[in-house]
Motif scaffolding. Structure first.
Motif, short mmCIF file in Angstrom:
data_model
loop_
_atom_site.label_atom_id
_atom_site.label_comp_id
_atom_site.label_asym_id
_atom_site.label_seq_id
_atom_site.Cartn_x
_atom_site.Cartn_y
_atom_site.Cartn_z
N GLU A 257 0.85 -1.19 0.00
CA GLU A 257 0.00 0.00 0.00
C GLU A 257 0.88 1.23 0.00
N ASP A 258 0.63 2.12 -0.95
CA ASP A 258 1.38 3.36 -1.05
C ASP A 258 0.42 4.52 -0.82
N LYS A 259 0.79 5.45 0.02
CA LYS A 259 -0.07 6.58 0.33
C LYS A 259 -0.14 7.52 -0.87
N ASP A 260 -1.34 8.07 -1.13
CA ASP A 260 -1.54 8.98 -2.26
C ASP A 260 -1.16 10.42 -1.94
N ASN A 261 -1.14 10.79 -0.68
CA ASN A 261 -0.87 12.18 -0.27
C ASN A 261 -1.78 13.15 -1.03
N VAL A 262 -3.06 12.94 -0.92
CA VAL A 262 -4.05 13.72 -1.66
C VAL A 262 -3.95 15.20 -1.33
N SER A 263 -3.80 15.54 -0.06
CA SER A 263 -3.76 16.96 0.31
C SER A 263 -2.56 17.67 -0.31
N ASP A 264 -1.41 17.00 -0.40
CA ASP A 264 -0.24 17.61 -1.03
C ASP A 264 -0.45 17.76 -2.54
N THR A 265 -1.07 16.77 -3.15
CA THR A 265 -1.31 16.83 -4.59
C THR A 265 -2.32 17.90 -4.94
N GLU A 266 -3.35 18.08 -4.11
CA GLU A 266 -4.35 19.11 -4.37
C GLU A 266 -3.74 20.50 -4.35
N LYS A 267 -2.71 20.71 -3.53
CA LYS A 267 -2.07 22.02 -3.46
C LYS A 267 -1.32 22.36 -4.75
N LEU A 268 -0.92 21.33 -5.51
CA LEU A 268 -0.17 21.54 -6.75
C LEU A 268 -1.07 21.83 -7.96
N LEU A 269 -2.38 21.61 -7.82
CA LEU A 269 -3.29 21.82 -8.94
C LEU A 269 -3.41 23.30 -9.27
N ARG A 270 -3.38 23.62 -10.57
CA ARG A 270 -3.50 25.01 -11.04
C ARG A 270 -4.65 25.10 -12.04
N PRO A 271 -5.55 26.08 -11.88
CA PRO A 271 -6.64 26.21 -12.85
C PRO A 271 -6.13 26.78 -14.18
N ALA A 272 -6.70 26.29 -15.26
CA ALA A 272 -6.40 26.82 -16.59
C ALA A 272 -7.40 27.94 -16.84
N LYS A 273 -6.96 29.17 -16.68
CA LYS A 273 -7.85 30.33 -16.81
C LYS A 273 -8.46 30.38 -18.20
N GLY A 274 -9.76 30.60 -18.26
CA GLY A 274 -10.46 30.70 -19.53
C GLY A 274 -10.87 29.36 -20.12
N SER A 275 -10.53 28.27 -19.47
CA SER A 275 -10.90 26.95 -20.00
C SER A 275 -12.36 26.66 -19.70
#
Length: 115
Positions: A12-30
């Motif tokens: 079992e490998d941890k997904d670290n969802v909270s860390d990954t969510e911080k890296l998400l960037r919105p594509a403005k105008g998409s």
């Protein structure tokens, strides 16, 4: 860590969802637009996160659906310029081939010759 389930061991490998969510960037105008029989059903989402998205369908109970992701559309959209999903597969093949060529050119002295 190993997890035992039904007499089998699984890693079992941890997904670290909270860390990954911080890296998400919105594509403005998409925006994501939905079409039914070639007619726009409206904008479903705006300013979605950057990345690659693929169509998916979720059904409940005895529901059924027919979808056409191309390349030959029965009802092509008339109000926008579009590309079928098959183009994305072709583009990926071209990109992988070019990446292999660049790798071999850059590393031609270090790659063993098996011929």
């Amino acid at each position: 860590p190993l997890v035992k389930f039904k007499s089998h061991l699984y890693f079992e490998d941890k997904d670290n969802v909270s860390d990954t969510e911080k890296l998400l960037r919105p594509a403005k105008g998409s925006k994501m637009m939905m079409y039914k029989n070639g007619r726009c059903a409206g904008v479903a989402f705006t300013d979605v996160f950057e990345g690659t998205y693929y169509p998916a369908i979720s059904l409940y109970k005895n529901a059924s659906i027919t979808a056409n992701f191309g390349p030959k559309f029965r009802y092509p959209p008339k109000d926008i310029e579009y590309k079928p999903m098959a183009v994305a597969a072709e583009q990926a093949l071209v990109e992988y081939t070019l990446a292999d060529i660049v790798y071999h050119v850059e590393n031609e002295d270090t790659i063993p010759n098996f011929l």
